[in-house]
Scaffold this motif. Structure first.
Motif, PDB file in Angstrom:
ATOM      1  N   ARG A   1      14.748  -0.458   5.827  1.00  0.00           N
ATOM      2  CA  ARG A   1      14.265  -1.056   4.583  1.00  0.00           C
ATOM      3  C   ARG A   1      15.021  -0.485   3.385  1.00  0.00           C
ATOM      4  O   ARG A   1      15.448  -1.220   2.498  1.00  0.00           O
ATOM      5  N   ASP A   2      15.194   0.816   3.380  1.00  0.00           N
ATOM      6  CA  ASP A   2      15.804   1.491   2.238  1.00  0.00           C
ATOM      7  C   ASP A   2      17.324   1.458   2.254  1.00  0.00           C
ATOM      8  O   ASP A   2      17.959   2.041   1.380  1.00  0.00           O
ATOM      9  N   SER A   3      17.922   0.757   3.220  1.00  0.00           N
ATOM     10  CA  SER A   3      19.383   0.688   3.288  1.00  0.00           C
ATOM     11  C   SER A   3      19.967  -0.167   2.162  1.00  0.00           C
ATOM     12  O   SER A   3      21.169  -0.164   1.936  1.00  0.00           O
ATOM     13  N   GLY A   4      19.114  -0.872   1.461  1.00  0.00           N
ATOM     14  CA  GLY A   4      19.555  -1.702   0.339  1.00  0.00           C
ATOM     15  C   GLY A   4      18.480  -1.763  -0.717  1.00  0.00           C
ATOM     16  O   GLY A   4      17.597  -0.905  -0.790  1.00  0.00           O
ATOM     17  N   GLN A   5      18.545  -2.791  -1.521  1.00  0.00           N
ATOM     18  CA  GLN A   5      17.554  -3.001  -2.579  1.00  0.00           C
ATOM     19  C   GLN A   5      16.184  -3.246  -1.946  1.00  0.00           C
ATOM     20  O   GLN A   5      16.057  -3.989  -0.977  1.00  0.00           O
ATOM     21  N   VAL A   6      15.160  -2.629  -2.518  1.00  0.00           N
ATOM     22  CA  VAL A   6      13.788  -2.839  -2.065  1.00  0.00           C
ATOM     23  C   VAL A   6      13.051  -3.578  -3.177  1.00  0.00           C
ATOM     24  O   VAL A   6      12.996  -3.106  -4.311  1.00  0.00           O
ATOM     25  N   LEU A   7      12.537  -4.743  -2.849  1.00  0.00           N
ATOM     26  CA  LEU A   7      11.832  -5.543  -3.844  1.00  0.00           C
ATOM     27  C   LEU A   7      10.391  -5.072  -3.992  1.00  0.00           C
ATOM     28  O   LEU A   7       9.732  -4.741  -3.016  1.00  0.00           O
ATOM     29  N   ASN A   8       9.919  -5.064  -5.215  1.00  0.00           N
ATOM     30  CA  ASN A   8       8.536  -4.727  -5.516  1.00  0.00           C
ATOM     31  C   ASN A   8       7.904  -5.971  -6.122  1.00  0.00           C
ATOM     32  O   ASN A   8       8.435  -6.545  -7.064  1.00  0.00           O
ATOM     33  N   TRP A   9       6.778  -6.383  -5.590  1.00  0.00           N
ATOM     34  CA  TRP A   9       6.154  -7.634  -5.990  1.00  0.00           C
ATOM     35  C   TRP A   9       5.049  -7.451  -7.020  1.00  0.00           C
ATOM     36  O   TRP A   9       4.486  -8.421  -7.516  1.00  0.00           O
ATOM     37  N   ASP A  10       4.717  -6.207  -7.379  1.00  0.00           N
ATOM     38  CA  ASP A  10       3.608  -5.921  -8.289  1.00  0.00           C
ATOM     39  C   ASP A  10       3.756  -6.594  -9.649  1.00  0.00           C
ATOM     40  O   ASP A  10       2.780  -7.093 -10.216  1.00  0.00           O
ATOM     41  N   HIS A  11       4.973  -6.615 -10.175  1.00  0.00           N
ATOM     42  CA  HIS A  11       5.186  -7.146 -11.531  1.00  0.00           C
ATOM     43  C   HIS A  11       4.916  -8.652 -11.637  1.00  0.00           C
ATOM     44  O   HIS A  11       4.762  -9.186 -12.742  1.00  0.00           O
ATOM     45  N   LEU A  12       4.819  -9.343 -10.509  1.00  0.00           N
ATOM     46  CA  LEU A  12       4.563 -10.786 -10.547  1.00  0.00           C
ATOM     47  C   LEU A  12       3.068 -11.106 -10.668  1.00  0.00           C
ATOM     48  O   LEU A  12       2.711 -12.256 -10.913  1.00  0.00           O
ATOM     49  N   ASN A  13       2.214 -10.096 -10.484  1.00  0.00           N
ATOM     50  CA  ASN A  13       0.761 -10.298 -10.564  1.00  0.00           C
ATOM     51  C   ASN A  13       0.312 -11.503  -9.738  1.00  0.00           C
ATOM     52  O   ASN A  13      -0.401 -12.386 -10.231  1.00  0.00           O
ATOM     53  N   LEU A  14       0.718 -11.524  -8.496  1.00  0.00           N
ATOM     54  CA  LEU A  14       0.381 -12.640  -7.617  1.00  0.00           C
ATOM     55  C   LEU A  14      -1.115 -12.643  -7.320  1.00  0.00           C
ATOM     56  O   LEU A  14      -1.724 -11.582  -7.145  1.00  0.00           O
ATOM     57  N   PRO A  15      -1.719 -13.825  -7.256  1.00  0.00           N
ATOM     58  CA  PRO A  15      -3.167 -13.905  -7.051  1.00  0.00           C
ATOM     59  C   PRO A  15      -3.643 -13.634  -5.624  1.00  0.00           C
ATOM     60  O   PRO A  15      -4.838 -13.584  -5.370  1.00  0.00           O
ATOM     61  N   GLY A  16      -2.716 -13.494  -4.699  1.00  0.00           N
ATOM     62  CA  GLY A  16      -3.088 -13.231  -3.308  1.00  0.00           C
ATOM     63  C   GLY A  16      -2.241 -12.120  -2.739  1.00  0.00           C
ATOM     64  O   GLY A  16      -1.331 -11.606  -3.394  1.00  0.00           O
ATOM     65  N   PRO A  17      -2.505 -11.743  -1.499  1.00  0.00           N
ATOM     66  CA  PRO A  17      -1.753 -10.649  -0.879  1.00  0.00           C
ATOM     67  C   PRO A  17      -0.311 -11.042  -0.572  1.00  0.00           C
ATOM     68  O   PRO A  17      -0.009 -12.208  -0.337  1.00  0.00           O
ATOM     69  N   VAL A  18       0.573 -10.057  -0.601  1.00  0.00           N
ATOM     70  CA  VAL A  18       1.958 -10.238  -0.190  1.00  0.00           C
ATOM     71  C   VAL A  18       2.053  -9.690   1.231  1.00  0.00           C
ATOM     72  O   VAL A  18       1.739  -8.521   1.476  1.00  0.00           O
TER      73      VAL A  18
END
Length: 180
Positions: free
Chosen positions: A64-81
């Motif tokens: 996972r850490d071999s490249g960019q790791v996306l964080n989804w928190d900033h999108l404030n999604l209404p359901g689980p990721v």
């Protein structure tokens, strides 16, 4: 000093690998310091001798850490990721069915998938048959699609999971798993 052939030998002989050894192998996969044959031998040793929970977690995190790791928190999604991941198999339809079902139920499914799995091809091979479907959007496009649609299935890139991309490709030409 760590040597890939010694790490491969240890795993071939059924020994547990240290976190440092696993990170060394993933770094070598990512930066090109390991040859395709070394990566194939490592994958085969792991296949035949498995990994304990600590090793599997270390390998997963290093990949996972071999490249960019996306964080989804900033999108404030209404359901689980959530994610669904597997090694695929003949037909390889689970991702194409399960992902949209989860999205229809309010989940958000950012899925990074792989290529050919023997004679049926992988999920990406199937998706590329759809006119104008892009398996390599920018990270911003990927986030936008997941936010708006609930699911996006893309391929590994030079930025997202590059170690996974190389390992997957080598596995495909050496001995892909063929479940039926």
């Amino acid at each position: 000093m760590l040597l890939p052939q010694e790490i491969i030998r240890r795993k071939r002989d059924g020994q547990a690998l240290s976190l440092e050894e696993i990170q060394f192998m993933v770094d070598g996969i990512t930066n090109g310091q390991l040859s395709d044959s070394q990566i194939g031998a490592f994958a085969m040793a792991v296949y035949f001798n498995s990994m304990n929970g600590t090793e599997a977690t270390a390998l997963t995190c290093a990949m996972r850490d071999s490249g960019q790791v996306l964080n989804w928190d900033h999108l404030n999604l209404p359901g689980p990721v959530v994610d669904k991941h597997s090694t695929g198999g003949v037909g390889d339809l689970t991702s194409l069915l399960l992902g949209p079902m989860v999205a229809a139920c309010g989940g958000h499914v950012p899925m990074i998938s792989g290529r050919g799995l023997g004679h049926t091809g992988g999920t990406l091979d199937k998706l590329e048959a759809i006119p104008n479907y892009s398996i390599s959007p920018t990270s911003q496009q990927f986030e936008s699609i997941v936010k708006d649609v609930g699911i996006a299935i893309i391929g590994q890139t030079g930025e997202l999971a590059p170690a996974d991309k190389r390992l997957y490709g080598i596995r495909d030409v050496t001995a892909p798993e063929n479940r039926g």
